[in-house]
Write a protein that holds these residues in place. Structure first.
Motif, mmCIF file in Angstrom:
data_model
loop_
_atom_site.group_PDB
_atom_site.id
_atom_site.type_symbol
_atom_site.label_atom_id
_atom_site.label_comp_id
_atom_site.label_asym_id
_atom_site.label_seq_id
_atom_site.Cartn_x
_atom_site.Cartn_y
_atom_site.Cartn_z
ATOM 1 N N ALA A 129 -9.769 9.627 -5.494
ATOM 2 C CA ALA A 129 -9.308 10.965 -5.116
ATOM 3 C C ALA A 129 -8.185 11.474 -6.018
ATOM 4 O O ALA A 129 -7.670 12.577 -5.805
ATOM 5 C CB ALA A 129 -8.839 10.957 -3.665
ATOM 6 N N ASN A 130 -7.806 10.674 -7.029
ATOM 7 C CA ASN A 130 -6.697 11.024 -7.924
ATOM 8 C C ASN A 130 -5.409 11.275 -7.154
ATOM 9 O O ASN A 130 -4.621 12.165 -7.502
ATOM 10 C CB ASN A 130 -7.058 12.257 -8.769
ATOM 11 N N GLU A 131 -5.197 10.472 -6.118
ATOM 12 C CA GLU A 131 -3.981 10.571 -5.309
ATOM 13 C C GLU A 131 -3.059 9.393 -5.615
ATOM 14 O O GLU A 131 -3.494 8.239 -5.664
ATOM 15 C CB GLU A 131 -4.332 10.568 -3.810
ATOM 16 N N THR A 132 -1.802 9.677 -5.813
ATOM 17 C CA THR A 132 -0.806 8.621 -6.009
ATOM 18 C C THR A 132 -0.608 7.854 -4.705
ATOM 19 O O THR A 132 -0.567 8.453 -3.628
ATOM 20 C CB THR A 132 0.530 9.228 -6.453
ATOM 21 N N ILE A 133 -0.491 6.547 -4.792
ATOM 22 C CA ILE A 133 -0.262 5.740 -3.597
ATOM 23 C C ILE A 133 1.244 5.673 -3.345
ATOM 24 O O ILE A 133 1.982 5.079 -4.139
ATOM 25 C CB ILE A 133 -0.829 4.314 -3.766
ATOM 26 N N PRO A 134 1.737 6.291 -2.267
ATOM 27 C CA PRO A 134 3.179 6.247 -1.984
ATOM 28 C C PRO A 134 3.628 4.809 -1.708
ATOM 29 O O PRO A 134 2.830 3.954 -1.305
ATOM 30 C CB PRO A 134 3.317 7.110 -0.720
ATOM 31 N N THR A 135 4.897 4.549 -1.910
ATOM 32 C CA THR A 135 5.430 3.200 -1.742
ATOM 33 C C THR A 135 5.135 2.643 -0.357
ATOM 34 O O THR A 135 4.687 1.497 -0.209
ATOM 35 C CB THR A 135 6.947 3.191 -1.994
ATOM 36 N N GLN A 136 5.383 3.426 0.671
ATOM 37 C CA GLN A 136 5.151 2.975 2.042
ATOM 38 C C GLN A 136 3.696 2.578 2.253
ATOM 39 O O GLN A 136 3.384 1.526 2.829
ATOM 40 C CB GLN A 136 5.551 4.091 3.010
ATOM 41 N N THR A 137 2.784 3.420 1.777
ATOM 42 C CA THR A 137 1.359 3.140 1.924
ATOM 43 C C THR A 137 0.953 1.936 1.083
ATOM 44 O O THR A 137 0.129 1.119 1.504
ATOM 45 C CB THR A 137 0.524 4.374 1.532
ATOM 46 N N ALA A 138 1.544 1.798 -0.093
ATOM 47 C CA ALA A 138 1.258 0.631 -0.931
ATOM 48 C C ALA A 138 1.672 -0.651 -0.209
ATOM 49 O O ALA A 138 0.978 -1.680 -0.290
ATOM 50 C CB ALA A 138 1.985 0.743 -2.265
ATOM 51 N N GLY A 139 2.795 -0.609 0.504
ATOM 52 C CA GLY A 139 3.223 -1.771 1.273
ATOM 53 C C GLY A 139 2.230 -2.125 2.365
ATOM 54 O O GLY A 139 1.948 -3.308 2.616
ATOM 55 N N LEU A 140 1.684 -1.109 3.022
ATOM 56 C CA LEU A 140 0.677 -1.353 4.062
ATOM 57 C C LEU A 140 -0.594 -1.948 3.466
ATOM 58 O O LEU A 140 -1.158 -2.921 3.998
ATOM 59 C CB LEU A 140 0.345 -0.047 4.785
ATOM 60 N N LEU A 141 -1.056 -1.367 2.361
ATOM 61 C CA LEU A 141 -2.282 -1.847 1.731
ATOM 62 C C LEU A 141 -2.109 -3.282 1.231
ATOM 63 O O LEU A 141 -3.008 -4.124 1.394
ATOM 64 C CB LEU A 141 -2.687 -0.924 0.588
ATOM 65 N N LEU A 142 -0.965 -3.569 0.626
ATOM 66 C CA LEU A 142 -0.691 -4.934 0.177
ATOM 67 C C LEU A 142 -0.715 -5.892 1.368
ATOM 68 O O LEU A 142 -1.290 -6.993 1.282
ATOM 69 C CB LEU A 142 0.667 -4.991 -0.518
ATOM 70 N N SER A 143 -0.127 -5.482 2.472
ATOM 71 C CA SER A 143 -0.095 -6.325 3.666
ATOM 72 C C SER A 143 -1.496 -6.602 4.176
ATOM 73 O O SER A 143 -1.820 -7.736 4.563
ATOM 74 C CB SER A 143 0.739 -5.649 4.757
ATOM 75 N N GLY A 144 -2.344 -5.579 4.196
ATOM 76 C CA GLY A 144 -3.716 -5.762 4.658
ATOM 77 C C GLY A 144 -4.477 -6.754 3.794
ATOM 78 O O GLY A 144 -5.201 -7.619 4.299
ATOM 79 N N ILE A 145 -4.313 -6.636 2.486
ATOM 80 C CA ILE A 145 -5.014 -7.543 1.566
ATOM 81 C C ILE A 145 -4.520 -8.973 1.726
ATOM 82 O O ILE A 145 -5.321 -9.914 1.870
ATOM 83 C CB ILE A 145 -4.835 -7.077 0.105
ATOM 84 N N LEU A 146 -3.201 -9.163 1.716
ATOM 85 C CA LEU A 146 -2.651 -10.517 1.800
ATOM 86 C C LEU A 146 -2.983 -11.167 3.139
ATOM 87 O O LEU A 146 -3.249 -12.376 3.206
ATOM 88 C CB LEU A 146 -1.142 -10.484 1.587
ATOM 89 N N SER A 147 -2.973 -10.382 4.200
ATOM 90 C CA SER A 147 -3.286 -10.933 5.516
ATOM 91 C C SER A 147 -4.747 -11.367 5.604
ATOM 92 O O SER A 147 -5.048 -12.494 6.007
ATOM 93 C CB SER A 147 -2.992 -9.900 6.605
#
Length: 311
Positions: A129-147
């Protein structure tokens, strides 16, 4: 004023399902949609830690989706979804599990990919979507992957998961190994739960050739906390299997440090479980070396075994 669309994950929500709902709702709102992140139940200790760590509001509780528009993330089976989903309008599905039984009256966006986490797919959707991933959202996505990948150690982990985790960790400026260990510590807080809460905290129901099978998983760095209560846990599993008329209730107690599982079993149809997993239960317990993933190492084998058993 139109009603919002709810982005919602599976029952007994885990970290990937909650973080995916939050992240995808953020992306859809950036694209102008009226979307609300939702959940089907209470957060587990790991997920509560994550939402606190990244300063986000807990998704709203949606008890019944009948008559609502919903986007499903991290699942695509009626047995795992919110009450009333059969009478809701499902408008999108984003998932990384087997294709289930959900039907729609019209074509929808259904993105299903063989990766270790729905959050990995969502990372790609931000890029698409050519959208920048905000820091807060990046933290959530990282958490989902690592979990979901047990800090990239699960056999479900792909190179895409590793690349996404590395990139997201750079965005939020954390060492993903160190952060992952924090998540494992939170994931292991099972001793604070009752036996029923333990066996149902990460739980999914499957229909294998017309037979209902429940498969729970407890991931911990201290499996003795669960196994020392084995009599109470098995009694609870018996109760759940009877209440829900399960052919089998299988519980995996997964040792995150040793990377193997101990399986406990309840219900009448133990033989196809032994056949599928190539094991023998002694006193309703079996050791499964190297088994960490319910999705990849257990569900497909049991689905085949139950199908063969009824042939």
């Amino acid at each position: 004023m139109s009603e919002p669309i709810y982005v919602i994950g599976h029952q007994q929500p885990d970290t990937d399902t909650i973080c995916s709902a939050l992240a995808y709702a953020r992306l859809k709102r950036e694209q102008g949609a009226d979307v609300v992140p939702a959940r089907t139940g209470a957060l587990n200790p790991e997920t509560q830690f994550v939402v606190d760590r990244w300063g986000v509001e807990i998704p709203v509780l949606l008890d019944d989706a009948a008559g609502e528009q919903v986007i499903l993330v991290d699942h695509n089976e009626y047995s795992q979804t919110v009450t009333g989903a059969e009478n809701a309008e499902i408008v999108e599905i984003i998932d990384h599990h087997r294709i289930g039984d959900i039907e729609t009256s019209e074509p929808i966006l259904f993105r299903n990919e063989p990766v270790g986490s729905t959050a990995t797919i969502l990372t790609q959707l931000f890029d698409d979507a050519n959208e920048t991933i905000p820091t807060q959202t990046a933290g959530l996505l990282l958490s989902g992957i690592l979990s979901d990948t047990v800090v990239l150690r699960s056999p479900t982990t792909t190179e895409r998961d590793r690349a996404a985790a590395t990139r997201l960790a750079d965005i939020v400026d954390v060492d993903y190994e160190a952060y992952g260990k924090e998540l494992l510590t939170q994931k292991s807080k099972v001793g604070e739960k009752s036996p029923r809460e333990m066996v149902l905290s990460d739980f999914k129901e499957f229909d294998f050739d017309g037979q209902q099978v429940g498969i729970g998983q407890i991931e911990t760095v201290e499996p003795s906390v669960v196994l020392d209560q084995q009599d109470a846990v098995l009694e609870t599993m018996d109760d759940v299997a009877t209440e829900r008329d399960y052919a089998v209730f299988l519980l995996l107690v997964t040792d995150l440090l040793e990377e193997d599982s101990t399986a406990l079993v309840a219900g009448p149809e133990v033989e196809p479980v032994e056949k599928g997993l190539d094991t023998t239960f002694t006193d309703r317990e079996a050791f499964l070396p190297g088994v960490m993933s319910r999705k990849k190492q257990v569900v497909p084998l049991l689905e085949d075994a139950f199908g063969a058993n009824s042939a």
